[in-house]
Motif scaffolding. Sequence first.
Motif, PDB file in Angstrom:
ATOM      1  N   GLU A 148       7.724   1.031   2.169  1.00 50.73           N
ATOM      2  CA  GLU A 148       7.578  -0.215   1.583  1.00 50.73           C
ATOM      3  C   GLU A 148       6.039   0.231   0.592  1.00 50.73           C
ATOM      4  O   GLU A 148       5.387   0.752   1.161  1.00 50.73           O
ATOM      5  CB  GLU A 148       7.142  -1.322   2.517  1.00 50.73           C
ATOM      6  N   MET A 149       6.177  -0.493  -0.564  1.00 50.60           N
ATOM      7  CA  MET A 149       4.958  -0.543  -1.334  1.00 50.60           C
ATOM      8  C   MET A 149       4.697  -2.093  -1.823  1.00 50.60           C
ATOM      9  O   MET A 149       5.927  -2.378  -2.415  1.00 50.60           O
ATOM     10  CB  MET A 149       4.927   0.487  -2.338  1.00 50.60           C
ATOM     11  N   LYS A 150       3.510  -2.594  -1.578  1.00 50.76           N
ATOM     12  CA  LYS A 150       3.476  -4.255  -1.684  1.00 50.76           C
ATOM     13  C   LYS A 150       2.537  -4.375  -2.775  1.00 50.76           C
ATOM     14  O   LYS A 150       1.421  -3.552  -2.752  1.00 50.76           O
ATOM     15  CB  LYS A 150       3.197  -4.726  -0.264  1.00 50.76           C
ATOM     16  N   PHE A 151       2.663  -5.462  -3.546  1.00 52.73           N
ATOM     17  CA  PHE A 151       1.731  -5.907  -4.468  1.00 52.73           C
ATOM     18  C   PHE A 151       1.505  -7.199  -4.789  1.00 52.73           C
ATOM     19  O   PHE A 151       2.369  -7.864  -4.231  1.00 52.73           O
ATOM     20  CB  PHE A 151       2.170  -5.323  -6.053  1.00 52.73           C
ATOM     21  N   HIS A 152       0.175  -7.560  -5.043  1.00 55.33           N
ATOM     22  CA  HIS A 152      -0.046  -8.777  -5.763  1.00 55.33           C
ATOM     23  C   HIS A 152       0.080  -8.647  -7.237  1.00 55.33           C
ATOM     24  O   HIS A 152       0.445  -7.446  -7.714  1.00 55.33           O
ATOM     25  CB  HIS A 152      -1.391  -9.528  -5.483  1.00 55.33           C
ATOM     26  N   LEU A 153       0.241  -9.749  -7.924  1.00 59.22           N
ATOM     27  CA  LEU A 153       0.701  -9.563  -9.632  1.00 59.22           C
ATOM     28  C   LEU A 153      -0.600 -10.127 -10.137  1.00 59.22           C
ATOM     29  O   LEU A 153      -1.312 -10.804  -9.599  1.00 59.22           O
ATOM     30  CB  LEU A 153       1.926 -10.381  -9.779  1.00 59.22           C
ATOM     31  N   TRP A 154      -0.634  -9.617 -11.330  1.00 60.05           N
ATOM     32  CA  TRP A 154      -1.945 -10.132 -12.306  1.00 60.05           C
ATOM     33  C   TRP A 154      -1.470 -11.513 -12.996  1.00 60.05           C
ATOM     34  O   TRP A 154      -2.087 -11.941 -13.830  1.00 60.05           O
ATOM     35  CB  TRP A 154      -1.897  -8.977 -13.223  1.00 60.05           C
ATOM     36  N   ILE A 182       5.030   0.021 -11.909  1.00 59.13           N
ATOM     37  CA  ILE A 182       4.242  -0.239 -11.000  1.00 59.13           C
ATOM     38  C   ILE A 182       4.461   0.693  -9.732  1.00 59.13           C
ATOM     39  O   ILE A 182       3.637   0.913  -8.906  1.00 59.13           O
ATOM     40  CB  ILE A 182       4.399  -1.504 -10.369  1.00 59.13           C
ATOM     41  N   ARG A 183       5.507   1.388  -9.806  1.00 59.57           N
ATOM     42  CA  ARG A 183       5.812   2.553  -8.632  1.00 59.57           C
ATOM     43  C   ARG A 183       7.064   3.516  -9.106  1.00 59.57           C
ATOM     44  O   ARG A 183       7.889   3.082  -9.721  1.00 59.57           O
ATOM     45  CB  ARG A 183       6.131   1.871  -7.277  1.00 59.57           C
ATOM     46  N   ARG A 184       6.508   4.823  -8.867  1.00 57.94           N
ATOM     47  CA  ARG A 184       7.621   5.802  -8.794  1.00 57.94           C
ATOM     48  C   ARG A 184       7.751   6.427  -7.797  1.00 57.94           C
ATOM     49  O   ARG A 184       6.774   7.148  -7.206  1.00 57.94           O
ATOM     50  CB  ARG A 184       7.106   6.529  -9.899  1.00 57.94           C
ATOM     51  N   TYR A 185       9.115   6.539  -7.472  1.00 55.53           N
ATOM     52  CA  TYR A 185       9.363   7.283  -6.172  1.00 55.53           C
ATOM     53  C   TYR A 185      10.341   8.568  -6.421  1.00 55.53           C
ATOM     54  O   TYR A 185      11.523   8.360  -6.798  1.00 55.53           O
ATOM     55  CB  TYR A 185      10.367   6.368  -5.143  1.00 55.53           C
ATOM     56  N   PRO A 186       9.764   9.563  -6.491  1.00 54.17           N
ATOM     57  CA  PRO A 186      10.579  10.900  -6.921  1.00 54.17           C
ATOM     58  C   PRO A 186      11.672  11.322  -5.845  1.00 54.17           C
ATOM     59  O   PRO A 186      11.275  11.319  -4.540  1.00 54.17           O
ATOM     60  CB  PRO A 186       9.344  11.971  -7.118  1.00 54.17           C
ATOM     61  N   ASP A 278       0.691   0.504   1.356  1.00 52.85           N
ATOM     62  CA  ASP A 278       1.556   1.774   0.819  1.00 52.85           C
ATOM     63  C   ASP A 278       1.847   2.532   2.098  1.00 52.85           C
ATOM     64  O   ASP A 278       1.192   2.712   2.887  1.00 52.85           O
ATOM     65  CB  ASP A 278       0.849   2.772  -0.126  1.00 52.85           C
ATOM     66  N   TYR A 279       3.342   2.421   2.365  1.00 52.52           N
ATOM     67  CA  TYR A 279       3.617   3.140   3.694  1.00 52.52           C
ATOM     68  C   TYR A 279       3.068   4.444   4.022  1.00 52.52           C
ATOM     69  O   TYR A 279       2.936   4.758   5.185  1.00 52.52           O
ATOM     70  CB  TYR A 279       5.148   2.942   3.890  1.00 52.52           C
ATOM     71  N   CYS A 280       2.896   5.164   2.776  1.00 53.37           N
ATOM     72  CA  CYS A 280       2.306   6.603   3.152  1.00 53.37           C
ATOM     73  C   CYS A 280       0.833   6.700   3.563  1.00 53.37           C
ATOM     74  O   CYS A 280       0.411   7.679   3.977  1.00 53.37           O
ATOM     75  CB  CYS A 280       2.517   7.331   1.835  1.00 53.37           C
ATOM     76  N   GLN A 281       0.176   5.525   3.483  1.00 51.11           N
ATOM     77  CA  GLN A 281      -1.134   5.519   3.712  1.00 51.11           C
ATOM     78  C   GLN A 281      -1.409   4.513   5.035  1.00 51.11           C
ATOM     79  O   GLN A 281      -2.386   4.362   5.534  1.00 51.11           O
ATOM     80  CB  GLN A 281      -2.081   4.606   2.580  1.00 51.11           C
ATOM     81  N   ASP A 282      -0.450   4.346   5.615  1.00 52.01           N
ATOM     82  CA  ASP A 282      -0.369   3.541   6.848  1.00 52.01           C
ATOM     83  C   ASP A 282      -0.564   4.542   8.049  1.00 52.01           C
ATOM     84  O   ASP A 282       0.511   5.100   8.347  1.00 52.01           O
ATOM     85  CB  ASP A 282       0.812   2.654   7.033  1.00 52.01           C
ATOM     86  N   THR A 283      -1.801   4.336   8.496  1.00 55.68           N
ATOM     87  CA  THR A 283      -2.083   5.253   9.740  1.00 55.68           C
ATOM     88  C   THR A 283      -1.252   5.054  11.030  1.00 55.68           C
ATOM     89  O   THR A 283      -1.162   5.769  11.782  1.00 55.68           O
ATOM     90  CB  THR A 283      -3.422   5.343  10.047  1.00 55.68           C
TER      91      THR A 283
END
Length: 293
Positions: A148-154, A182-186, A278-283
């Motif tokens: 998951e990557m989550k956002f609010h919007l502008w 808003i997100r790129r997943y390679p 950001d799931y990758c930053q979730d400790t």
Amino acid sequence: MALFVSLLFLFMFPLSSINGQGPPSPGYHPSSGIGSIGFNQGFRNLWGPQHQSLDQGALTIWLDRSSGSGFKSLNPYSSGYFGAAMKLQTGYTAGVITSFYLSNNEAHPGDHDEVDIEFLGTTLGKPYVLQTNVYIRGSGDGNIIGREMKFHLWFDPTADFHNYAILWNPTEIIFFVDDVPIRRYPRKSDATFPLRPMWVYGSIWDASSWATENGKYKADYDYQPFVGKYSNFKIAGCNANGAASCRPASGSPSGSMGLSSQQYAAMAWVQNHYKVYDYCQDTQRDHKLTPEC
């Protein structure tokens, strides 16, 4: 030199962006070269037909105590650009998911792939969360490994229609909002990337157990019906049953994989200002299960 740097900053990040009115221009708009199709040209009702209506090309689906509703593309795709304009319900929508996504769950139950754009309903006075997610080979079923990557919007997604899109090709997945990436997943390995054909779906449904602040707030049917509106459908993809020579879609002006420097700058601005998870930053996560991190 200082003047040059200042002018470059204003070019890449105009005052409207700095003042919070929107991201810098990505410089390229992938949707502009793709014609819109009518709902019936590309989709059909999947469930809840009594909770779905079509009026001059705009589709409305709704959720109440009795049912939600969903739709599905007529064809499966092996890659492509898939988009729709959406307008969300105002007010209390906690527990309600309004979505546009790719999946092969019906073809591979218990072992499916999925790429999600999901709006997580909210309580009064709080903004919607736009959740992007990627599941690979059943990780959305019994063995849940979300990305998951989550956002609010502008902007306020309930005030008007805005365009949301998923670009999926053999090397990457890119999520767009009004043509801003808003997100790129390679694709870093076959094990962490969906490679089997998928269909395009949209739905509105009750996900009270997790959707809003991890299930703290549930759907309240005193506020029913909960409505999602869709229009401006776009599909430019390689039909899984079509010619093998079909060229996968690209999100960049060069036609190659990846994004332009201006697109990367716009994406960085969005993530710096509006990314909320950001799931990758979730400790708390076990990243052995998500080696791409």
